[in-house]
Design a protein around this motif. Structure first.
Motif, mmCIF file in Angstrom:
data_model
loop_
_atom_site.group_PDB
_atom_site.id
_atom_site.type_symbol
_atom_site.label_atom_id
_atom_site.label_comp_id
_atom_site.label_asym_id
_atom_site.label_seq_id
_atom_site.Cartn_x
_atom_site.Cartn_y
_atom_site.Cartn_z
ATOM 1 N N VAL A 223 0.846 -1.202 0.000
ATOM 2 C CA VAL A 223 0.000 0.000 0.000
ATOM 3 C C VAL A 223 0.878 1.248 0.000
ATOM 4 C CG1 VAL A 223 -1.829 1.243 1.211
ATOM 5 C CG2 VAL A 223 -1.797 -1.273 1.231
ATOM 6 N N ALA A 224 1.930 1.223 0.805
ATOM 7 C CA ALA A 224 2.843 2.369 0.880
ATOM 8 C C ALA A 224 3.497 2.639 -0.466
ATOM 9 C CB ALA A 224 3.907 2.118 1.950
ATOM 10 N N ALA A 225 3.820 1.597 -1.210
ATOM 11 C CA ALA A 225 4.447 1.781 -2.524
ATOM 12 C C ALA A 225 3.508 2.497 -3.479
ATOM 13 C CB ALA A 225 4.864 0.428 -3.097
ATOM 14 N N ALA A 226 2.214 2.207 -3.376
ATOM 15 C CA ALA A 226 1.238 2.903 -4.230
ATOM 16 C C ALA A 226 1.153 4.381 -3.875
ATOM 17 C CB ALA A 226 -0.130 2.237 -4.103
ATOM 18 N N VAL A 227 1.206 4.672 -2.581
ATOM 19 C CA VAL A 227 1.219 6.072 -2.152
ATOM 20 C C VAL A 227 2.444 6.787 -2.707
ATOM 21 C CG1 VAL A 227 1.435 7.606 -0.150
ATOM 22 C CG2 VAL A 227 -0.133 5.659 -0.070
ATOM 23 N N ARG A 228 3.586 6.142 -2.599
ATOM 24 C CA ARG A 228 4.832 6.749 -3.114
ATOM 25 C C ARG A 228 4.719 7.026 -4.603
ATOM 26 N NH1 ARG A 228 7.873 9.563 -4.589
ATOM 27 N NH2 ARG A 228 10.162 9.558 -4.552
ATOM 28 N N TRP A 229 4.140 6.098 -5.357
ATOM 29 C CA TRP A 229 3.968 6.298 -6.798
ATOM 30 C C TRP A 229 3.081 7.511 -7.092
ATOM 31 C CZ3 TRP A 229 -0.873 4.937 -9.347
ATOM 32 C CH2 TRP A 229 -0.855 5.216 -10.717
ATOM 33 N N LEU A 230 2.022 7.686 -6.312
ATOM 34 C CA LEU A 230 1.117 8.815 -6.535
ATOM 35 C C LEU A 230 1.767 10.157 -6.198
ATOM 36 C CD1 LEU A 230 -2.232 7.313 -5.214
ATOM 37 C CD2 LEU A 230 -1.721 7.976 -7.577
ATOM 38 N N CYS A 231 2.887 10.114 -5.487
ATOM 39 C CA CYS A 231 3.630 11.338 -5.174
ATOM 40 C C CYS A 231 4.809 11.558 -6.117
ATOM 41 C CB CYS A 231 4.164 11.276 -3.736
ATOM 42 S SG CYS A 231 2.889 11.233 -2.466
ATOM 43 N N ALA A 232 5.051 10.608 -7.001
ATOM 44 C CA ALA A 232 6.244 10.653 -7.846
ATOM 45 C C ALA A 232 5.965 11.391 -9.154
ATOM 46 C CB ALA A 232 6.722 9.231 -8.145
ATOM 47 N N PRO A 233 7.009 11.900 -9.801
ATOM 48 C CA PRO A 233 6.832 12.498 -11.123
ATOM 49 C C PRO A 233 6.178 11.506 -12.075
ATOM 50 C CG PRO A 233 9.033 12.952 -10.273
ATOM 51 C CD PRO A 233 8.415 11.957 -9.336
ATOM 52 N N GLY A 234 5.279 12.010 -12.906
ATOM 53 C CA GLY A 234 4.561 11.161 -13.841
ATOM 54 C C GLY A 234 3.182 10.771 -13.373
ATOM 55 N N SER A 235 2.834 11.110 -12.130
ATOM 56 C CA SER A 235 1.504 10.774 -11.610
ATOM 57 C C SER A 235 0.528 11.947 -11.701
ATOM 58 C CB SER A 235 1.612 10.340 -10.142
ATOM 59 O OG SER A 235 1.994 11.439 -9.325
ATOM 60 N N GLU A 236 0.946 13.015 -12.340
ATOM 61 C CA GLU A 236 0.158 14.250 -12.313
ATOM 62 C C GLU A 236 -1.243 14.096 -12.907
ATOM 63 O OE1 GLU A 236 4.486 15.136 -12.241
ATOM 64 O OE2 GLU A 236 3.204 13.949 -13.582
ATOM 65 N N SER A 237 -1.415 13.179 -13.851
ATOM 66 C CA SER A 237 -2.711 13.004 -14.498
ATOM 67 C C SER A 237 -3.557 11.927 -13.845
ATOM 68 C CB SER A 237 -2.520 12.675 -15.993
ATOM 69 O OG SER A 237 -1.926 13.769 -16.666
#
Length: 250
Positions: A223-237
């Motif tokens: 679950v934490a990895a998904a949160v990190r992805w949503l904060c990473a560059p490329g998740s803006e859309s």
């Protein structure tokens, strides 16, 4: 855009999913305020980049004052993770108003208070992420959990509405919807399910395992990895979405 030095706030951040998220964000460079009702648990969890804050999300005044203190100490919250919640099943005919209100006050009101107070500061920044930890119960009905299911559906409705309010702005709103995660909540629910279903606790645990399509409990770190992805560059859309972590289609 990286999260190095950004202020994140995770409610229910002293144990389980919340602590895994907090540690993942801190490892990525964020300064993370972890909140909960038990200061001793938060202090035990605290480490580099993790800052404990005693705060009961059901109390609007305490949420306001607590987040205000965190903002004074570490700047506007730019990553808001409403994670604090309770999970308990009860048939509707056995649900009194006190049980219903406690569930809504924790899971839904708590998310509302937390997001609102974090947004007050986030709106003045150039970037923000609101990631609510909902549940597969926010997307489908789970037998014997009317109050819990309603609270998690409400959380998703809140996130979807906010994503529309802020569409085109540098703030995104998403919900993560895990299946059964390997936390103390699952251990406690094993006994509750066993009692309601008339089965052993081992059988109750197997029922939860089988509800995850891949047949195992999800780890908090997933679950934490998904949160990190949503904060990473490329998740803006990625905005207004419900991200299922359940081992397959629910």
């Amino acid at each position: 855009m990286t999260i190095d030095g950004k202020h994140a706030l995770v409610t229910g951040g002293g144990t389980g999913i919340g602590l895994a998220i907090a540690r993942t964000l801190a490892d990525a460079g964020a300064q993370v305020t972890i909140t909960g009702r038990r200061l001793s648990v938060l202090e035990e969890a605290a480490g580099p980049g993790l800052h404990p804050l005693e705060m009961d999300v059901t109390d609007e005044t305490r949420v306001q004052s607590g987040i205000a203190r965190a903002v004074t100490a570490r700047g506007p919250v730019q990553i808001c993770i409403p994670n604090a919640g309770i999970a308990e099943g009860r048939a509707l005919h056995n649900t009194d108003s006190a049980f219903w209100r406690h569930m809504m006050a924790t899971n839904l009101d708590g998310a509302f208070f937390t997001i609102r107070e974090c947004l007050n500061g986030m709106r003045g920044t150039e970037w923000g992420r609101v990631i609510a930890i909902s549940s597969i119960a926010g997307l489908k009905g789970l037998k014997g959990t009317a109050a819990y299911t309603a609270s998690k559906h409400g959380m998703i409705g809140l996130i979807r509405a906010l994503s529309e309010d802020y569409v085109g702005k540098p703030v995104t709103f998403n919900a993560i919807c895990p299946g059964y995660v390997d936390t103390d909540i699952v251990n406690r629910n094993s006994a509750s399910i066993a009692e309601r279903a008339g089965v052993s606790e081992a059988e109750a645990r197997d029922m939860m395992l089988s509800a995850n399509r891949h047949g195992r409990l999800i780890t908090p770190e997933e679950v934490a990895a998904a949160v990190r992805w949503l904060c990473a560059p490329g998740s803006e859309s990625v905005n207004g979405q419900t991200i299922e972590i359940a081992g397959g289609q629910i």
